[in-house]
Design an enzyme around this catalytic site. Structure first.
Site, PDB file in Angstrom:
ATOM      1  N   TYR A  53      31.263  33.679  29.073  1.00 11.11           N
ATOM      2  CA  TYR A  53      32.390  33.525  28.159  1.00 11.11           C
ATOM      3  C   TYR A  53      33.579  34.303  28.717  1.00 11.11           C
ATOM      4  O   TYR A  53      33.819  35.469  28.380  1.00 11.11           O
ATOM      5  CB  TYR A  53      32.030  33.981  26.741  1.00 11.11           C
ATOM      6  CG  TYR A  53      30.990  33.100  26.069  1.00 11.11           C
ATOM      7  CD1 TYR A  53      30.680  31.840  26.576  1.00 11.11           C
ATOM      8  CD2 TYR A  53      30.323  33.511  24.923  1.00 11.11           C
ATOM      9  CE1 TYR A  53      29.726  31.034  25.971  1.00 11.11           C
ATOM     10  CE2 TYR A  53      29.370  32.702  24.317  1.00 11.11           C
ATOM     11  CZ  TYR A  53      29.075  31.472  24.855  1.00 11.11           C
ATOM     12  OH  TYR A  53      28.133  30.682  24.251  1.00 11.11           O
ATOM     13  N   SER A 209      28.073  25.868  17.956  1.00 14.03           N
ATOM     14  CA  SER A 209      29.154  25.035  17.409  1.00 14.03           C
ATOM     15  C   SER A 209      28.751  24.481  16.037  1.00 14.03           C
ATOM     16  O   SER A 209      28.840  23.279  15.802  1.00 14.03           O
ATOM     17  CB  SER A 209      29.535  23.898  18.365  1.00 14.03           C
ATOM     18  OG  SER A 209      30.162  24.398  19.519  1.00 14.03           O
TER      19      SER A 209
HETATM   20  N1  NAP Z   1      24.495  27.944  23.998  1.00 17.28           N
HETATM   21  C1  NAP Z   1      25.517  27.185  24.283  1.00 17.28           C
HETATM   22  O1  NAP Z   1      25.493  26.379  25.222  1.00 17.28           O
HETATM   23  C2  NAP Z   1      26.758  27.310  23.449  1.00 17.28           C
HETATM   24  C3  NAP Z   1      27.791  26.361  23.568  1.00 17.28           C
HETATM   25  C4  NAP Z   1      28.919  26.507  22.751  1.00 17.28           C
HETATM   26  C5  NAP Z   1      28.991  27.563  21.846  1.00 17.28           C
HETATM   27  N2  NAP Z   1      27.974  28.497  21.794  1.00 17.28           N
HETATM   28  C6  NAP Z   1      28.002  29.631  20.834  1.00 17.28           C
HETATM   29  O2  NAP Z   1      28.174  29.127  19.525  1.00 17.28           O
HETATM   30  C7  NAP Z   1      29.306  29.758  18.928  1.00 17.28           C
HETATM   31  C8  NAP Z   1      29.961  28.808  17.960  1.00 17.28           C
HETATM   32  O3  NAP Z   1      30.416  27.632  18.620  1.00 17.28           O
HETATM   33  P1  NAP Z   1      31.968  27.280  18.787  1.00 17.28           P
HETATM   34  O4  NAP Z   1      32.756  28.508  18.739  1.00 17.28           O
HETATM   35  O5  NAP Z   1      32.029  26.398  19.980  1.00 17.28           O
HETATM   36  O6  NAP Z   1      32.272  26.294  17.569  1.00 17.28           O
HETATM   37  P2  NAP Z   1      32.236  26.397  15.962  1.00 17.28           P
HETATM   38  O7  NAP Z   1      31.531  27.631  15.536  1.00 17.28           O
HETATM   39  O8  NAP Z   1      31.747  25.101  15.474  1.00 17.28           O
HETATM   40  O9  NAP Z   1      33.780  26.484  15.649  1.00 17.28           O
HETATM   41  C9  NAP Z   1      34.514  27.645  15.966  1.00 17.28           C
HETATM   42  C10 NAP Z   1      35.847  27.603  15.287  1.00 17.28           C
HETATM   43  O10 NAP Z   1      35.635  27.521  13.906  1.00 17.28           O
HETATM   44  C11 NAP Z   1      36.676  28.201  13.244  1.00 17.28           C
HETATM   45  N3  NAP Z   1      36.086  28.767  12.005  1.00 17.28           N
HETATM   46  C12 NAP Z   1      35.003  29.570  11.909  1.00 17.28           C
HETATM   47  N4  NAP Z   1      34.747  29.870  10.620  1.00 17.28           N
HETATM   48  C13 NAP Z   1      35.719  29.242   9.895  1.00 17.28           C
HETATM   49  C14 NAP Z   1      36.024  29.184   8.509  1.00 17.28           C
HETATM   50  N5  NAP Z   1      35.235  29.801   7.617  1.00 17.28           N
HETATM   51  N6  NAP Z   1      37.093  28.447   8.121  1.00 17.28           N
HETATM   52  C15 NAP Z   1      37.864  27.813   9.032  1.00 17.28           C
HETATM   53  N7  NAP Z   1      37.624  27.823  10.369  1.00 17.28           N
HETATM   54  C16 NAP Z   1      36.576  28.539  10.780  1.00 17.28           C
HETATM   55  C17 NAP Z   1      37.153  29.305  14.176  1.00 17.28           C
HETATM   56  O11 NAP Z   1      38.548  29.369  14.079  1.00 17.28           O
HETATM   57  P3  NAP Z   1      39.448  30.631  14.571  1.00 17.28           P
HETATM   58  O12 NAP Z   1      39.246  30.697  16.062  1.00 17.28           O
HETATM   59  O13 NAP Z   1      40.807  30.265  14.168  1.00 17.28           O
HETATM   60  O14 NAP Z   1      38.890  31.850  13.906  1.00 17.28           O
HETATM   61  C18 NAP Z   1      36.655  28.855  15.541  1.00 17.28           C
HETATM   62  O15 NAP Z   1      37.677  28.556  16.444  1.00 17.28           O
HETATM   63  C19 NAP Z   1      30.183  30.145  20.117  1.00 17.28           C
HETATM   64  O16 NAP Z   1      31.120  31.131  19.769  1.00 17.28           O
HETATM   65  C20 NAP Z   1      29.157  30.607  21.105  1.00 17.28           C
HETATM   66  O17 NAP Z   1      28.770  31.942  20.785  1.00 17.28           O
HETATM   67  C21 NAP Z   1      26.858  28.364  22.554  1.00 17.28           C
END
Ligand code: NAP
Length: 279
Positions: A53, A209
């Site tokens: 990351y 996500s």
């Molecule tokens: N293992 C893997 O291959 C893999 C791949 C992708 C992700 N991940 C992990 O999974 C985590 C989550 O995935 P992601 O970040 O891709 O997508 P996500 O959690 O589906 O979406 C993240 C976005 O949601 C917004 N958000 C969060 N809570 C909210 C709420 N209560 N109201 C409104 N908006 C909200 C945030 O906005 P703001 O930024 O404006 O706060 C953020 O940008 C990642 O951070 C990472 O740690 C793992």
């Protein structure tokens, strides 16, 4: 905050995904630290990160160092916070994500993560993604070595099929596969089989996500109308409605994680759950 378990470790029912604080579109460090502190204030005790990351070449571990810094500057007790990191992905700095699941790389990556996190033992180390050039058993064998050497407390895998989950279980040994992290959200349900498999086997399932990914998270309530409608009926955000196992919603703003951390308190009726499931 409700709790769940990852192996023998108790964590909050909602984790914090660290990725948006270190990749494309990342905020400045001060806002990221505020976001992590807001998560801790809200009772979050699981923070998901990865060595990959980061944005530019040469800054591997950016998110791990950020989390370590935020934990160190938090005025409260952080001894019960489980930081879950990953190895096996790389970012050369051109926007792409590449793979190296070789045992040699995983050994080196884990050492670098120990340093970046400033710990003697990594709480949860997850093999980030299968590398088609390396037999899966070899990659998992390296994770088993780390476990046996006491460099990692818990072992997990990510982006794994049911067959890979079973192979990892057999290599790591009974009860030693603590978690599986696959994509799962209202928009992407392709890992439903793996989720059910983990539930039956007592393995923690960490949906990544969970809101559909950074680009889509804001439109959850409109893309999936049932989420918007059920949320409106409860007077909460659609993001708070999303019901899964131990979701790790990413955030780069304190408001996001403060809102998401309240999701476990939301009680949904069977009819509402059925409606969300059908959407
Ligand atoms: N293992 C893997 O291959 C893999 C791949 C992708 C992700 N991940 C992990 O999974 C985590 C989550 O995935 P992601 O970040 O891709 O997508 P996500 O959690 O589906 O979406 C993240 C976005 O949601 C917004 N958000 C969060 N809570 C909210 C709420 N209560 N109201 C409104 N908006 C909200 C945030 O906005 P703001 O930024 O404006 O706060 C953020 O940008 C990642 O951070 C990472 O740690 C793992």
């Amino acid at each position: 905050m409700q709790t769940r378990t990852i192996g023998p470790v108790t964590v909050s029912a909602i984790g914090l995904g660290g990725m948006p604080m270190s990749i494309e579109g990342r905020p400045g460090e001060a806002r990221s630290v505020r976001t992590i502190h807001a998560a801790l204030d809200a009772g979050v005790t699981l923070i998901d990160t990865a060595d990959a990351y980061h944005l530019n070449a040469g800054e591997t571990g950016h998110n791990e160092r950020l989390i370590a810094k935020a934990l160190a500057s938090y005025p409260g007790d952080t001894s019960d916070v489980l930081v879950a990191t990953k190895g096996g992905h790389l970012r050369p700095g051109d926007g792409s994500w590449t793979l190296d699941g070789s045992p040699a790389h995983l050994r080196e990556a884990a050492e670098a993560s120990l340093k970046a996190l400033g710990v003697d033992v990594i709480g949860l180390y997850q093999f980030h993604r299968p590398d088609p050039r390396v037999p899966y058993a070899d990659s998992i064998g390296a994770i088993k070595e780390l476990l046996d050497a006491g460099k990692i407390r818990l072992a997990g895998i990510s982006n794994a099929s049911i067959e890979q989950i079973e192979l990892a279980r057999s290599i790591l040994g009974e009860g030693n596969l603590a978690s599986v992290q696959n994509e799962f959200s209202p928009a992407f349900r392709s890992s439903e089989g793996e989720l059910r498999h983990c539930a039956a086997a007592g393995i923690a399932f960490l949906p990544w996500s969970p809101l559909g990914g950074s680009g889509r998270a804001g439109q959850l309530g409109t893309r999936h109308a049932a989420f918007g409608e059920v949320a409106a009926a409860h007077g909460v955000s659609p993001q708070r409605v999303t019901p899964v196992v131990i979701p790790i919603p990413g955030a780069s703003r304190p408001e996001s994680i403060i809102d998401s951390a309240q999701a476990p308190e939301l009680v949904l009726s069977a009819a509402e759950l059925a409606r969300l499931d059908a959407s």
